[in-house]
Structures are given as structure tokens and as C-alpha cells.
Design a protein around this motif. Structure first.
Motif, PDB file in Angstrom:
ATOM      1  N   UNK A 141      43.183  -0.686  -8.729  1.00 36.67           N
ATOM      2  CA  UNK A 141      42.079   0.085  -9.298  1.00 36.67           C
ATOM      3  C   UNK A 141      40.913  -0.877  -9.439  1.00 36.67           C
ATOM      4  N   UNK A 142      39.788  -0.585  -8.777  1.00 33.72           N
ATOM      5  CA  UNK A 142      38.629  -1.475  -8.759  1.00 33.72           C
ATOM      6  C   UNK A 142      37.477  -0.848  -9.534  1.00 33.72           C
ATOM      7  N   UNK A 143      36.908  -1.637 -10.438  1.00 32.57           N
ATOM      8  CA  UNK A 143      35.786  -1.183 -11.266  1.00 32.57           C
ATOM      9  C   UNK A 143      34.734  -2.286 -11.252  1.00 32.57           C
ATOM     10  N   UNK A 144      33.532  -1.953 -10.833  1.00 30.41           N
ATOM     11  CA  UNK A 144      32.441  -2.919 -10.884  1.00 30.41           C
ATOM     12  C   UNK A 144      31.838  -2.810 -12.282  1.00 30.41           C
ATOM     13  N   UNK A 145      32.272  -3.693 -13.175  1.00 36.22           N
ATOM     14  CA  UNK A 145      31.876  -3.578 -14.577  1.00 36.22           C
ATOM     15  C   UNK A 145      30.450  -4.057 -14.828  1.00 36.22           C
ATOM     16  N   UNK A 146      29.874  -4.747 -13.837  1.00 36.33           N
ATOM     17  CA  UNK A 146      28.461  -5.132 -13.916  1.00 36.33           C
ATOM     18  C   UNK A 146      27.921  -5.179 -12.499  1.00 36.33           C
ATOM     19  N   UNK A 147      26.691  -4.770 -12.319  1.00 31.65           N
ATOM     20  CA  UNK A 147      26.081  -4.802 -11.001  1.00 31.65           C
ATOM     21  C   UNK A 147      26.681  -3.762 -10.077  1.00 31.65           C
ATOM     22  N   UNK A 195      38.256   6.599   7.609  1.00 30.06           N
ATOM     23  CA  UNK A 195      37.435   5.499   7.108  1.00 30.06           C
ATOM     24  C   UNK A 195      36.458   6.033   6.073  1.00 30.06           C
ATOM     25  N   UNK A 196      36.241   5.258   5.017  1.00 34.29           N
ATOM     26  CA  UNK A 196      35.292   5.654   3.973  1.00 34.29           C
ATOM     27  C   UNK A 196      34.577   4.416   3.456  1.00 34.29           C
ATOM     28  N   UNK A 197      33.385   4.636   2.924  1.00 37.09           N
ATOM     29  CA  UNK A 197      32.637   3.584   2.244  1.00 37.09           C
ATOM     30  C   UNK A 197      32.365   4.078   0.834  1.00 37.09           C
ATOM     31  N   UNK A 198      32.722   3.259  -0.148  1.00 33.07           N
ATOM     32  CA  UNK A 198      32.564   3.624  -1.556  1.00 33.07           C
ATOM     33  C   UNK A 198      31.551   2.680  -2.201  1.00 33.07           C
ATOM     34  N   UNK A 199      30.596   3.253  -2.903  1.00 35.60           N
ATOM     35  CA  UNK A 199      29.612   2.485  -3.661  1.00 35.60           C
ATOM     36  C   UNK A 199      30.094   2.415  -5.108  1.00 35.60           C
ATOM     37  N   UNK A 200      30.368   1.224  -5.567  1.00 36.43           N
ATOM     38  CA  UNK A 200      30.722   1.027  -6.975  1.00 36.43           C
ATOM     39  C   UNK A 200      29.472   0.489  -7.663  1.00 36.43           C
ATOM     40  N   UNK A 201      28.746   1.385  -8.304  1.00 38.36           N
ATOM     41  CA  UNK A 201      27.456   1.045  -8.893  1.00 38.36           C
ATOM     42  C   UNK A 201      27.366   1.450 -10.359  1.00 38.36           C
ATOM     43  N   UNK A 202      28.510   1.671 -10.976  1.00 38.61           N
ATOM     44  CA  UNK A 202      28.554   2.063 -12.377  1.00 38.61           C
ATOM     45  C   UNK A 202      29.916   1.669 -12.948  1.00 38.61           C
ATOM     46  N   UNK A 203      29.965   1.138 -14.158  1.00 32.96           N
ATOM     47  CA  UNK A 203      31.260   0.818 -14.749  1.00 32.96           C
ATOM     48  C   UNK A 203      32.063   2.061 -15.121  1.00 32.96           C
TER      49      UNK A 203
END
Length: 124
Positions: free
Chosen positions: A53-59, A71-79
Motif C-alpha cells: 500500500x503506497x501513500x505519498x504523505x508529502x508532495x 497498464x495504468x499510471x497512478x498520480x499520488x498527489x494527496x496523503x
């Protein structure tokens, strides 16, 4: 296939609280975080057994994913976003903002034998 889930978030005048309670369907055996990434890509593998489970907690960062069929591209732009990555998901983490901190929860302890570095024939 990898997919985004929204995390429960509470906001008030004191700040923001995001909760990971019964969100992942695996026991967490390891956690790690990636930060101060230059222009390099990270990852470039899939697993025999490990769920993540990946979470971009900052940035922010981007995770490109390929399960051999889609194939997919996911933008992690929110915690408040959590990307569930299944073992068959060959993934690359890239385009880290300069302030990005990517937190990853994993279902297994580190085992180099669990990693598969060869991409699918058609991978990104």
C-alpha cells in the motif's frame, strides 16, 4: 490489478487527520519510506508474494503499473490516496516532487527471493 482507495480524512481548525484503519486487507509486516529522490526511477519489479500500500504523505509522485494484461499510471498527489499494489503488479515509481515522501506498507518482511525484476514482455 493496482487500484487507488480513498483514506478517511478528518479536517477541522486544528489540522488534518488521515486514518488507516482496516484499509489494507493484509497484515503489515514491513514499512518503508522513500524521499529525497533525484530524477531517478525507483522500483522496476513485481513480487511473488508481497502486497503493498503506497501513500505519498508529502508532495507527489507517479506510479506506473503493469499486471501483464493492463497498464495504468497512478498520480499520488494527496496523503488521502492509497495505491494498493498486488504481487503481480510490475511497477515503477517516478516523477517525485522535490519534497515527496512515499510511505509503503508491505505484507512481508524483506526477502530478495520475492522480487521479480523482469518486466512483462510489453511493459512500459
Amino acid at each position: 490489478m493496482a487500484h487507488i482507495i480513498g483514506l478517511t480524512t478528518f479536517r477541522d481548525t486544528r489540522g488534518i487527520l488521515t486514518v488507516l484503519d482496516k484499509v489494507v486487507n493484509f497484515e503489515i509486516k514491513r514499512l518503508f519510506y522513500i524521499y529525497k529522490v533525484d530524477e531517478s526511477d525507483r522500483g522496476g519489479h513485481r513480487h511473488h508474494n508481497t502486497y503493498q500500500a503506497a501513500i505519498c504523505i508529502q508532495g507527489s509522485c507517479q506510479i506506473m503499473n503493469d499486471n501483464g494484461v493492463e497498464r495504468s499510471i497512478f498520480e499520488l498527489d494527496s496523503p488521502g490516496k492509497c495505491l494498493i499494489i498486488e504481487p503481480e503488479d510490475w511497477h515503477i515509481m517516478r516523477k517525485f516532487s522535490t519534497d515527496a515522501i512515499l510511505l509503503v506498507l508491505a505484507s512481508t518482511a524483506f526477502d530478495p527471493k520475492d522480487y521479480i525484476y523482469e518486466p512483462y514482455d510489453h511493459t512500459i
